[in-house]
Design a protein around this motif. Structure first.
Motif, PDB file in Angstrom:
ATOM      1  N   ALA A  98       0.835  -1.202   0.000  1.00  0.00           N
ATOM      2  CA  ALA A  98       0.000   0.000   0.000  1.00  0.00           C
ATOM      3  C   ALA A  98       0.872   1.255   0.000  1.00  0.00           C
ATOM      4  CB  ALA A  98      -0.919   0.008   1.216  1.00  0.00           C
ATOM      5  N   LYS A  99       0.404   2.273  -0.698  1.00  0.00           N
ATOM      6  CA  LYS A  99       1.142   3.526  -0.813  1.00  0.00           C
ATOM      7  C   LYS A  99       0.471   4.624   0.007  1.00  0.00           C
ATOM      8  CE  LYS A  99       3.771   1.493  -3.845  1.00  0.00           C
ATOM      9  NZ  LYS A  99       5.130   1.038  -3.470  1.00  0.00           N
ATOM     10  N   VAL A 100       1.214   5.701   0.223  1.00  0.00           N
ATOM     11  CA  VAL A 100       0.680   6.874   0.910  1.00  0.00           C
ATOM     12  C   VAL A 100      -0.368   7.541   0.019  1.00  0.00           C
ATOM     13  CG1 VAL A 100       1.293   9.111   1.911  1.00  0.00           C
ATOM     14  CG2 VAL A 100       2.885   7.178   2.098  1.00  0.00           C
ATOM     15  N   PRO A 101      -1.499   8.017   0.572  1.00  0.00           N
ATOM     16  CA  PRO A 101      -1.896   7.953   1.981  1.00  0.00           C
ATOM     17  C   PRO A 101      -2.406   6.563   2.358  1.00  0.00           C
ATOM     18  CG  PRO A 101      -3.627   9.004   0.706  1.00  0.00           C
ATOM     19  CD  PRO A 101      -2.488   8.762  -0.245  1.00  0.00           C
ATOM     20  N   PHE A 102      -2.026   6.081   3.540  1.00  0.00           N
ATOM     21  CA  PHE A 102      -2.393   4.744   3.971  1.00  0.00           C
ATOM     22  C   PHE A 102      -3.889   4.671   4.284  1.00  0.00           C
ATOM     23  CE2 PHE A 102       2.076   5.029   5.847  1.00  0.00           C
ATOM     24  CZ  PHE A 102       2.651   4.561   4.678  1.00  0.00           C
ATOM     25  N   GLN A 103      -4.535   3.655   3.742  1.00  0.00           N
ATOM     26  CA  GLN A 103      -5.937   3.417   4.046  1.00  0.00           C
ATOM     27  C   GLN A 103      -6.027   2.601   5.338  1.00  0.00           C
ATOM     28  OE1 GLN A 103      -8.589   4.688   2.174  1.00  0.00           O
ATOM     29  NE2 GLN A 103      -6.896   5.791   1.202  1.00  0.00           N
ATOM     30  N   ILE A 104      -6.830   3.081   6.272  1.00  0.00           N
ATOM     31  CA  ILE A 104      -6.969   2.402   7.555  1.00  0.00           C
ATOM     32  C   ILE A 104      -8.126   1.412   7.488  1.00  0.00           C
ATOM     33  CG2 ILE A 104      -7.297   2.703  10.033  1.00  0.00           C
ATOM     34  CD1 ILE A 104      -4.701   3.869   8.843  1.00  0.00           C
ATOM     35  N   GLY A 105      -7.901   0.233   7.992  1.00  0.00           N
ATOM     36  CA  GLY A 105      -8.931  -0.802   7.997  1.00  0.00           C
ATOM     37  C   GLY A 105      -8.302  -2.166   7.793  1.00  0.00           C
ATOM     38  N   ARG A 106      -8.895  -3.171   8.401  1.00  0.00           N
ATOM     39  CA  ARG A 106      -8.374  -4.531   8.268  1.00  0.00           C
ATOM     40  C   ARG A 106      -8.608  -5.032   6.850  1.00  0.00           C
ATOM     41  NH1 ARG A 106     -11.931  -6.918  12.914  1.00  0.00           N
ATOM     42  NH2 ARG A 106     -13.277  -5.280  12.073  1.00  0.00           N
ATOM     43  N   GLY A 107      -7.519  -5.383   6.175  1.00  0.00           N
ATOM     44  CA  GLY A 107      -7.593  -5.728   4.762  1.00  0.00           C
ATOM     45  C   GLY A 107      -8.522  -6.880   4.452  1.00  0.00           C
ATOM     46  N   TRP A 108      -8.563  -7.877   5.320  1.00  0.00           N
ATOM     47  CA  TRP A 108      -9.387  -9.055   5.031  1.00  0.00           C
ATOM     48  C   TRP A 108     -10.872  -8.731   5.035  1.00  0.00           C
ATOM     49  CZ3 TRP A 108     -12.757 -10.813   8.830  1.00  0.00           C
ATOM     50  CH2 TRP A 108     -12.513 -10.374  10.140  1.00  0.00           C
ATOM     51  N   MET A 109     -11.256  -7.637   5.698  1.00  0.00           N
ATOM     52  CA  MET A 109     -12.661  -7.234   5.717  1.00  0.00           C
ATOM     53  C   MET A 109     -13.114  -6.692   4.364  1.00  0.00           C
ATOM     54  SD  MET A 109     -14.183  -7.659   8.722  1.00  0.00           S
ATOM     55  CE  MET A 109     -15.467  -6.404   8.786  1.00  0.00           C
ATOM     56  N   GLN A 110     -12.164  -6.330   3.508  1.00  0.00           N
ATOM     57  CA  GLN A 110     -12.496  -5.758   2.206  1.00  0.00           C
ATOM     58  C   GLN A 110     -12.581  -6.815   1.112  1.00  0.00           C
ATOM     59  OE1 GLN A 110     -13.147  -2.590   2.713  1.00  0.00           O
ATOM     60  NE2 GLN A 110     -12.292  -2.788   4.780  1.00  0.00           N
ATOM     61  N   GLU A 111     -12.256  -8.053   1.435  1.00  0.00           N
ATOM     62  CA  GLU A 111     -12.232  -9.116   0.439  1.00  0.00           C
ATOM     63  C   GLU A 111     -13.635  -9.672   0.175  1.00  0.00           C
ATOM     64  OE1 GLU A 111      -9.302 -10.226  -1.195  1.00  0.00           O
ATOM     65  OE2 GLU A 111      -8.618  -8.343  -0.287  1.00  0.00           O
ATOM     66  N   LYS A 112     -13.825 -10.238  -1.022  1.00  0.00           N
ATOM     67  CA  LYS A 112     -15.118 -10.815  -1.386  1.00  0.00           C
ATOM     68  C   LYS A 112     -15.296 -12.229  -0.836  1.00  0.00           C
ATOM     69  CE  LYS A 112     -15.610  -8.127  -5.654  1.00  0.00           C
ATOM     70  NZ  LYS A 112     -15.777  -8.175  -7.132  1.00  0.00           N
ATOM     71  N   ALA A 113     -14.202 -12.895  -0.537  1.00  0.00           N
ATOM     72  CA  ALA A 113     -14.275 -14.265  -0.032  1.00  0.00           C
ATOM     73  C   ALA A 113     -14.904 -14.281   1.357  1.00  0.00           C
ATOM     74  CB  ALA A 113     -12.882 -14.882   0.016  1.00  0.00           C
ATOM     75  N   SER A 114     -15.330 -15.456   1.795  1.00  0.00           N
ATOM     76  CA  SER A 114     -15.877 -15.596   3.140  1.00  0.00           C
ATOM     77  C   SER A 114     -14.809 -15.227   4.159  1.00  0.00           C
ATOM     78  CB  SER A 114     -16.356 -17.030   3.374  1.00  0.00           C
ATOM     79  OG  SER A 114     -15.260 -17.936   3.306  1.00  0.00           O
ATOM     80  N   ALA A 115     -15.231 -14.831   5.349  1.00  0.00           N
ATOM     81  CA  ALA A 115     -14.299 -14.319   6.358  1.00  0.00           C
ATOM     82  C   ALA A 115     -13.141 -15.267   6.656  1.00  0.00           C
ATOM     83  CB  ALA A 115     -15.058 -13.970   7.637  1.00  0.00           C
ATOM     84  N   PRO A 116     -13.381 -16.557   6.926  1.00  0.00           N
ATOM     85  CA  PRO A 116     -12.244 -17.432   7.257  1.00  0.00           C
ATOM     86  C   PRO A 116     -11.276 -17.626   6.100  1.00  0.00           C
ATOM     87  CG  PRO A 116     -14.248 -18.720   6.982  1.00  0.00           C
ATOM     88  CD  PRO A 116     -14.662 -17.282   7.004  1.00  0.00           C
ATOM     89  N   VAL A 117     -11.790 -17.595   4.880  1.00  0.00           N
ATOM     90  CA  VAL A 117     -10.925 -17.733   3.706  1.00  0.00           C
ATOM     91  C   VAL A 117     -10.184 -16.426   3.446  1.00  0.00           C
ATOM     92  CG1 VAL A 117     -10.884 -18.119   1.207  1.00  0.00           C
ATOM     93  CG2 VAL A 117     -12.355 -19.525   2.673  1.00  0.00           C
ATOM     94  N   ALA A 118     -10.886 -15.308   3.580  1.00  0.00           N
ATOM     95  CA  ALA A 118     -10.267 -14.002   3.335  1.00  0.00           C
ATOM     96  C   ALA A 118      -9.108 -13.754   4.289  1.00  0.00           C
ATOM     97  CB  ALA A 118     -11.312 -12.898   3.469  1.00  0.00           C
ATOM     98  N   ILE A 119      -9.300 -14.069   5.572  1.00  0.00           N
ATOM     99  CA  ILE A 119      -8.231 -13.827   6.540  1.00  0.00           C
ATOM    100  C   ILE A 119      -7.027 -14.709   6.236  1.00  0.00           C
ATOM    101  CG2 ILE A 119      -9.149 -15.488   8.219  1.00  0.00           C
ATOM    102  CD1 ILE A 119      -7.348 -12.218   9.057  1.00  0.00           C
ATOM    103  N   GLY A 120      -7.271 -15.933   5.806  1.00  0.00           N
ATOM    104  CA  GLY A 120      -6.174 -16.825   5.458  1.00  0.00           C
ATOM    105  C   GLY A 120      -5.419 -16.352   4.232  1.00  0.00           C
TER     106      GLY A 120
END
Length: 330
Positions: free
Chosen positions: A150-172
């Motif tokens: 990621a480049k400046v300006p840094f986006q704040i937020g947990r990246g896996w929450m932005q993924e389309k996959a289901s939560a357990p798959v996205a976090i992995g």
């Protein structure tokens, strides 16, 4: 407290040292790591993480230097907004993953990745003259999104929450990318994503990490407060699941396509070590993820629906971060 500029000098120094190491590694990136050093560093880092998850001050006494202890204390004030932050550090280490590349240089870099908050603690280890043991000599905090490019300006937020996959798959998947970037940069296979950071950007990363940690912790509150709704249904479902696991009656509460035989073989100590690390609601549906405090590589996902106050478990299974690393490597 020291000024922010003074406080962040260690992180900038860490980045500078890393850049000095990379050219030498790039010449031998195809070679495997020194296995003896690798095992020694892994043992020291994991021993520190394990002890820190229970008694952070004891872990510092065993594995850190006075200078690094001071940085930990001041970094903790910025992250947890609390001067007495030993317990906060313990919570952080309970679900952190160890990652590093053994370089054989005077300073080794060990990363404690917290996939649930999507932040990483960078620690520098060096041998002390007294006993020649590897100990922590400095530390800093990183946003995993910056590690991933990621480049400046840094986006704040947990990246896996932005993924389309289901939560357990996205976090992995997201954690696998973070891990791969750390290793690739450490081996000199890609440009170091921290190379262009200045002091102000390092400060921004710490502020962002504090916000993401707060977001992570706040998201779990519905599982602990006494309220009605889907979160209450989730607590009921989790307690029902644990009771069924103890009695060997998982087939009575889980969907038909669940691997009951494998789940019945799970050791009771692993069940007891599961702690909530993520919670997501979507209307009448919800997903909770529970990670093992004994083995942070393992986590379990429970999905439910709450139609007309009838709690129904729609999915449950165990996952391992290492499985996603294997898939990423392929």
């Amino acid at each position: 407290m020291r000024s922010l500029t003074l406080l962040f000098r260690p992180l900038i120094l860490a980045v500078a040292l890393m850049l000095c190491v990379i050219p030498r590694l790039a010449q031998a990136q195809a070679q495997t790591q020194d296995q003896k050093l690798y095992l020694e560093l892994w043992a020291e880092a994991e021993a520190f993480r394990s002890l820190a998850s229970k008694n952070f001050l004891a872990a510092l006494k065993n594995s850190s230097t006075p200078e690094a202890n001071l940085t930990f204390a001041e970094l903790g004030e910025l992250l947890w907004l609390d001067q007495d932050n030993a317990d906060d550090w313990s919570i952080f280490f309970r679900h952190s993953l160890v990652n590093f590349v053994a370089t054989g240089s005077e300073v080794e870099f060990v990363y404690f990745q917290h996939p649930w908050a999507d932040i990483t603690l960078l620690t520098l280890w060096s041998r002390t003259p007294k006993d020649n043991r590897l100990r922590i000599v400095d530390t800093g905090i990183l946003l995993n999104s910056v590690i991933r490019g990621a480049k400046v300006p840094f986006q704040i937020g947990r990246g896996w929450m932005q993924e389309k996959a289901s939560a357990p798959v996205a976090i992995g998947q997201v954690n696998a990318k973070t891990t791969s970037q750390i290793v690739a940069a450490g081996m000199g296979q890609i440009p170091n994503p921290l190379a262009s950071l200045n002091v102000e950007q390092a400060e921004a990363m710490v502020a962002g990490a504090a916000l993401q940690w707060m977001e992570h912790q706040t998201s779990l509150l519905p599982l602990f407060v006494d309220e009605t709704g889907v979160a209450h249904a989730m607590r009921i479902a989790w307690n029902r699941l644990l009771l069924a696991a103890r009695k060997g009656q998982l087939a009575d509460v889980l969907p038909p396509n669940t691997p009951i035989k494998e789940l019945n073989a799970v050791d009771s100590a692993l069940w007891a070590s599961l702690e909530p690390v993520a919670y997501v609601e979507d209307g009448k549906n919800a997903v909770s993820i529970f990670a093992s405090s004994h083995n942070p590589n393992i986590y379990a996902t429970l999905a439910i629906s709450d139609d007309n106050n009838k709690v129904k478990i729609t999915h449950f299974d165990f996952y391992r971060f290492s499985d996603f690393l294997d898939k990423d490597a392929k």
